[in-house]
Design an enzyme around this catalytic site. Structure first.
Site, PDB file in Angstrom:
ATOM      1  N   ASP A   1      -4.147  -6.575   4.639  1.00  0.00           N
ATOM      2  CA  ASP A   1      -5.210  -7.452   5.131  1.00  0.00           C
ATOM      3  C   ASP A   1      -5.061  -8.882   4.627  1.00  0.00           C
ATOM      4  O   ASP A   1      -5.542  -9.822   5.269  1.00  0.00           O
ATOM      5  CB  ASP A   1      -6.581  -6.916   4.693  1.00  0.00           C
TER       6      ASP A   1
ATOM      7  N   LYS B   1     -12.059  -3.819  17.401  1.00  0.00           N
ATOM      8  CA  LYS B   1     -10.692  -4.220  17.715  1.00  0.00           C
ATOM      9  C   LYS B   1     -10.461  -4.362  19.222  1.00  0.00           C
ATOM     10  O   LYS B   1      -9.545  -5.060  19.647  1.00  0.00           O
ATOM     11  CB  LYS B   1      -9.706  -3.176  17.177  1.00  0.00           C
TER      12      LYS B   1
ATOM     13  N   LYS C   1       9.347 -16.536 -10.651  1.00  0.00           N
ATOM     14  CA  LYS C   1       8.564 -15.454 -11.221  1.00  0.00           C
ATOM     15  C   LYS C   1       7.458 -16.002 -12.121  1.00  0.00           C
ATOM     16  O   LYS C   1       7.691 -16.867 -12.968  1.00  0.00           O
ATOM     17  CB  LYS C   1       9.468 -14.516 -12.028  1.00  0.00           C
TER      18      LYS C   1
ATOM     19  N   ASN D   1       0.841  -1.195   0.000  1.00  0.00           N
ATOM     20  CA  ASN D   1       0.000   0.000   0.000  1.00  0.00           C
ATOM     21  C   ASN D   1       0.872   1.239   0.000  1.00  0.00           C
ATOM     22  O   ASN D   1       2.101   1.148  -0.035  1.00  0.00           O
ATOM     23  CB  ASN D   1      -0.959  -0.019   1.196  1.00  0.00           C
TER      24      ASN D   1
ATOM     25  N   GLY E   1      -0.431   1.099  17.017  1.00  0.00           N
ATOM     26  CA  GLY E   1      -0.417   0.413  15.726  1.00  0.00           C
ATOM     27  C   GLY E   1      -0.640   1.382  14.587  1.00  0.00           C
ATOM     28  O   GLY E   1      -1.755   1.513  14.079  1.00  0.00           O
TER      29      GLY E   1
ATOM     30  N   LEU F   1      -3.466  -5.441  15.630  1.00  0.00           N
ATOM     31  CA  LEU F   1      -4.056  -4.521  16.612  1.00  0.00           C
ATOM     32  C   LEU F   1      -5.041  -5.255  17.518  1.00  0.00           C
ATOM     33  O   LEU F   1      -4.996  -5.118  18.752  1.00  0.00           O
ATOM     34  CB  LEU F   1      -4.743  -3.366  15.880  1.00  0.00           C
TER      35      LEU F   1
END
Length: 413
Positions: free
Chosen positions: A285, A350, A294, A217, A279, A315
């Site tokens: 995810d 959480k 590859k 990300n 955190g 977390l």
């Protein structure tokens, strides 16, 4: 709402160095607000600053004489620049012009203001103000990087319209934001986390697809690293578990470098117990069982099928531990819409104590940047902060956590 911290300004002395920019008029309001909070304010003007706002204006609001001349026979008979710099609890430079930042970065002492800044043994907080091109110029950014490395704190600059008519980063922060940063600087200067252990996760994780590709990300790690640095300045023993980032490790911090979510979880568990867990990492995810070689594109063939497996929720696992659960568990929520509602849902799901929520939609323009506008979400309410430099967000967050931790829990052993 999170309780307002005790008025730390009462009885404190702030040395305000005013640079020569049109934003100097805002410093008059800053003096008034500091005085309302019970602080003593001593003002030093550069020669250019006195062309924008008169010494009499500052003297009237501060109730103190204003200092301008390095070669004053009366002041310097008693080494006035040394006394001024040492008798303050905090030195604030507002506005900090490009020229003044450059002289600070290079250790020049050619007038009273720069001599005070070189002679002080106290923390220095600067509020830059200049034309957008001047702020973005590589020379200014080099000077800012040097000053940050030296421990100088920054508040702003903000985006907005300039006196010259241009628009962009360069506006001096408003007095309330500077006042909040002064609070945070004084609070953290007391090193409220001495004897405490803080674990911070930062940056992204990378989940390999094959030896050449991975899922990840856009997290830069800037906010998490800034929090680790702020916690260290507050006296904590800090363990930073960092995914792959392109920024330097903060000083005074134990760093564990990891790649994947599983590696991050293992590093966190190895670092426990802790008093505070933050955190701030953007943990992937999902993960993939990586191919040993590859994956080749076949001409005219179908794309490969990637089977995703859910990664552990670091977390939630820390927050719901039956043993060695930190006294405070803090998560981050980077949202693109319904920021507060989503953060409140995440807080409950959480099982953590606080969520630091921010808007990372394309319209906000903050993802990976140097500033953040966050909401601190807890079971007792929501506290909204103005848009601040990530280092200032970190300082304020650490001050809030130290306040919450207080004397209610014994340090972990």
């Amino acid at each position: 709402m999170i309780p307002v911290q005790q008025n730390i300004l009462s009885g404190r002395t702030v040395l305000l160095v005013v640079g020569g920019g049109v934003a100097a008029y805002k410093s008059l309001e800053l003096v008034r607000r500091l005085r309302e909070r019970g602080a003593r304010v001593r003002v030093a003007l550069t020669a250019a600053a006195a062309r924008f706002v008169t010494p009499l204006s500052f003297a009237s609001l501060s109730g103190e004489r204003v200092f301008e001349d390095l070669f004053s026979l009366t002041d310097e008979q008693e080494m006035g620049h040394i006394r001024l710099s040492r008798e303050a609890d905090l030195v604030v430079v507002a506005p900090a012009t490009a020229h003044l930042l450059a002289r600070m970065a290079h250790g020049l002492a050619d007038d009273l203001a720069t001599t005070l800044l070189l002679a002080t043994d106290k923390r220095v907080l600067v509020a830059p103000a200049m034309n957008v091109r001047m702020w973005l110029h590589p020379a200014t950014q080099r000077n800012v990087a040097t000053l940050r490395a030296d421990g100088v704190l920054f508040v702003g600059p903000e985006d907005g319209e300039m006196a010259c008519g241009e628009f962009g980063p360069g506006r001096m922060s408003e007095p309330p934001a500077i006042l909040a940063s002064i609070d945070a600087a004084l609070h953290s200067a007391e090193r409220p986390l001495v004897g405490r252990h803080v674990i911070v996760t930062s940056g992204p994780t990378r989940e390999p697809i094959d030896p050449a590709r991975f899922l990840s990300n856009r997290s830069s790690g800037k906010q998490g690293h800034a929090i680790a640095a702020a916690a260290a300045r507050a006296g904590a023993q800090v363990t930073l578990v960092s995914g792959p980032v392109e920024i330097a490790d903060p000083p005074g911090v134990t760093v564990r470098h990891v790649e994947t979510a599983l590696e991050m979880l293992a590093a966190v568990e190895a670092a426990l117990p802790a008093d505070i867990f933050i955190g701030a990492a953007a943990v992937a995810d999902w993960r993939i069982e990586p191919a040993p070689d590859k994956i080749k594109k076949q001409p005219g063939g179908a794309p490969p099928t990637l089977v995703l497996r859910e990664n552990p929720d670091i977390l939630a696992l820390v927050a719901r531990r039956e043993s060695e659960r930190p006294a405070l568990v803090v998560g981050f929520a980077a949202e693109t819409r319904d920021v507060i509602a989503n953060a409140q849902e995440k807080l409950a799901r959480k099982g953590c104590d606080l969520i630091v929520a921010n808007d990372v939609s394309a319209a906000s323009g903050v993802f990976g940047g140097d500033a953040n506008e966050v909401r601190l979400v807890g079971a007792d309410g929501v506290e909204s902060w103005p848009r601040l430099d990530k280092s200032e967000v970190a300082a304020r967050l650490v001050a809030r956590l130290a306040e919450r931790l207080g004397a209610t829990a014994e340090p972990v052993r």
